[in-house]
Write a protein that holds these residues in place. Structure first.
Motif, mmCIF file in Angstrom:
data_model
loop_
_atom_site.group_PDB
_atom_site.id
_atom_site.type_symbol
_atom_site.label_atom_id
_atom_site.label_comp_id
_atom_site.label_asym_id
_atom_site.label_seq_id
_atom_site.Cartn_x
_atom_site.Cartn_y
_atom_site.Cartn_z
ATOM 1 N N GLN A 1 1.119 7.048 -6.526
ATOM 2 C CA GLN A 1 0.039 8.030 -6.606
ATOM 3 C C GLN A 1 0.558 9.437 -6.328
ATOM 4 O O GLN A 1 0.194 10.400 -7.026
ATOM 5 C CB GLN A 1 -1.052 7.668 -5.600
ATOM 6 C CG GLN A 1 -2.275 8.579 -5.652
ATOM 7 C CD GLN A 1 -3.038 8.443 -6.958
ATOM 8 O OE1 GLN A 1 -3.284 7.319 -7.422
ATOM 9 N NE2 GLN A 1 -3.404 9.571 -7.579
ATOM 10 N N ASP B 1 0.826 -1.206 0.000
ATOM 11 C CA ASP B 1 0.000 0.000 0.000
ATOM 12 C C ASP B 1 0.864 1.261 0.000
ATOM 13 O O ASP B 1 0.529 2.254 -0.645
ATOM 14 C CB ASP B 1 -0.929 -0.010 1.213
ATOM 15 C CG ASP B 1 -1.895 1.150 1.200
ATOM 16 O OD1 ASP B 1 -2.710 1.238 0.250
ATOM 17 O OD2 ASP B 1 -1.831 1.990 2.129
ATOM 18 N N VAL C 1 5.387 10.485 1.966
ATOM 19 C CA VAL C 1 5.539 9.081 1.601
ATOM 20 C C VAL C 1 7.022 8.689 1.544
ATOM 21 O O VAL C 1 7.414 7.603 1.983
ATOM 22 C CB VAL C 1 4.842 8.800 0.248
ATOM 23 C CG1 VAL C 1 5.061 7.361 -0.164
ATOM 24 C CG2 VAL C 1 3.346 9.095 0.347
ATOM 25 N N GLU D 1 2.782 15.753 0.006
ATOM 26 C CA GLU D 1 2.357 14.361 0.096
ATOM 27 C C GLU D 1 3.481 13.419 -0.343
ATOM 28 O O GLU D 1 3.726 12.372 0.291
ATOM 29 C CB GLU D 1 1.126 14.141 -0.781
ATOM 30 C CG GLU D 1 0.632 12.695 -0.852
ATOM 31 C CD GLU D 1 0.176 12.138 0.487
ATOM 32 O OE1 GLU D 1 0.037 10.893 0.593
ATOM 33 O OE2 GLU D 1 -0.025 12.926 1.430
ATOM 34 N N ARG E 1 1.943 1.846 -3.429
ATOM 35 C CA ARG E 1 0.848 2.466 -4.208
ATOM 36 C C ARG E 1 0.760 3.952 -3.904
ATOM 37 O O ARG E 1 0.570 4.778 -4.811
ATOM 38 C CB ARG E 1 -0.475 1.768 -3.868
ATOM 39 C CG ARG E 1 -1.687 2.306 -4.647
ATOM 40 C CD ARG E 1 -2.976 1.821 -4.041
ATOM 41 N NE ARG E 1 -3.125 2.272 -2.666
ATOM 42 C CZ ARG E 1 -3.503 3.516 -2.316
ATOM 43 N NH1 ARG E 1 -3.735 4.422 -3.266
ATOM 44 N NH2 ARG E 1 -3.634 3.845 -1.053
ATOM 45 N N GLN E 2 0.911 4.306 -2.631
ATOM 46 C CA GLN E 2 0.860 5.718 -2.251
ATOM 47 C C GLN E 2 2.009 6.494 -2.885
ATOM 48 O O GLN E 2 1.843 7.662 -3.278
ATOM 49 C CB GLN E 2 0.922 5.852 -0.727
ATOM 50 C CG GLN E 2 -0.309 5.350 -0.005
ATOM 51 C CD GLN E 2 -0.196 5.520 1.502
ATOM 52 O OE1 GLN E 2 0.437 6.451 1.984
ATOM 53 N NE2 GLN E 2 -0.798 4.600 2.242
#
Length: 360
Positions: free
Chosen positions: A113, A106, A159, A155, A109-110
């Protein structure tokens, strides 16, 4: 007639006394320590030292808590690989285990993104600035586009920070690494073990044991004798002939309600890594009684016919067997009440050979 008899008796006594003294002198002169014997003995000087007593305590070896780190899983998942065993020495950053985790997938994926959102925001800003230069949109739209870029950058930074903290790569696995150089002193994980994301148990404990503690219990009646900084001598079952020397590092001024004992801590340098956590230890603390007394090495004292003797050395032809009163023995030191004066020389090695030669 009586005078004649008296003269004869006096002459006989004088001759006997003279002969006896001559025999003693000849015997004294007859004893002479050879060069070989001189090389085999050791001489020590009688010293006036404070009288000390010894307090014996029972304890155990423990790792220095300031150099022990528990390793927890930062993610849940399935343990794919365990690379170390209990007692192994590891280097900082060395791989301990690998966990395959959906949480890591996950995070990946972040990351993708966040990178896409930043690219899109940067393109939108470029378009907004071009339109503003062509007078086709307002300043407000450019400001909004710049704010979207800043949000996307924040963001992506968040991450990336997660990836750095967790040590993540481009695969959906989390690598457990050693935080410091040290020994694996606890291991609570096996291959194929399933870990919950809210797991509160540590997988490993890594500790440096170049310096260790010995935690010992002091009975309530002996608390007044123990002081911080006291020299301590430690022995273990594993190395019964070796003494590890240190000092009382800390006194925990709290009594255990069950045993009514107080805990003290001795810090030791662990040369050769011989001392391991949880080893049984016997601790000897020495303290001054306040008096001073003549002392000699314990090896210098001879016990024979229910008496103590030492061999006082003046010269190789003048050695005296002298009775002494021993106050007590403490380790390799004997405290002498009477019979010796500071500065005198005594034989402390192979003295029994000299004793037998003089007294047989």
């Amino acid at each position: 007639m009586k005078q004649l008899v008296s003269c004869v008796l006096l002459g006989t006594l004088g001759l006997a006394t003279a002969c006896h003294q001559k025999a003693e002198v000849e015997e004294a002169k007859a004893f002479m320590m050879s060069d070989t014997m001189m090389n085999r003995i050791r001489l020590d000087t009688v010293l006036n030292q404070p009288v000390r007593s010894e307090l014996t305590l029972v304890g155990k070896v423990a790792a220095d808590e300031s150099k022990v780190i528990k390793v927890f899983p930062l993610v849940g998942g399935v343990v794919e690989e365990v690379d170390v065993e209990l007692g192994d020495f590891v280097k900082k950053g060395q791989q301990l285990a690998i966990i395959r985790s959906g949480e890591v997938a996950d995070f990946e994926r972040q990351m993708i993104q966040a990178q896409s959102d930043l690219l899109l925001a940067q393109k939108n800003l470029s378009v907004a600035e071009d339109l503003f230069e062509s007078k086709l949109n307002s300043q407000r739209e450019v400001v909004a586009a710049r704010k979207d870029v800043e949000t996307a950058q924040a963001e992506l930074s968040r991450v990336k920070e997660i990836f750095q903290i967790y040590g993540l790569g481009k695969t959906p696995t989390y690598t457990v690494r050693a935080p410091i150089d040290g020994f694996v002193i606890e291991k609570n994980v096996n291959r194929d073990m399933q870990l919950r994301s809210d797991n509160a148990d540590n997988l490993f404990t890594v500790g440096q044991i170049s310096d260790v503690w010995v935690l010992a219990n002091v009975n309530e009646s002996d608390i007044g004798r123990v002081k911080a900084g006291m020299p301590a001598s430690v022995q273990t079952l594993s190395y019964p002939d070796q003494r590890f020397n240190g000092k009382v590092d800390k006194i925990f001024s709290v009594l255990d309600p069950g045993t009514k004992a107080m805990t003290i801590r001795i810090r030791l340098q662990n040369e050769g890594m011989k001392l391991k956590p949880e080893m049984h230890a016997t601790v000897a603390l020495r303290f001054d009684e306040g008096d001073q007394m003549a002392t000699v090495p314990s090896n210098a004292v001879i016990f024979d016919n229910s008496k103590y003797y030492v061999m006082v050395f003046r010269s190789r032809s003048d050695v005296e067997t002298r009775p002494v009163q021993v106050h007590k023995f403490l380790g390799d030191i004997a405290y002498i009440n009477a019979g010796l004066k500071p500065g005198e020389k005594v034989i402390s090695k192979n003295q029994l050979l000299v004793y037998d030669a003089l007294n047989d």
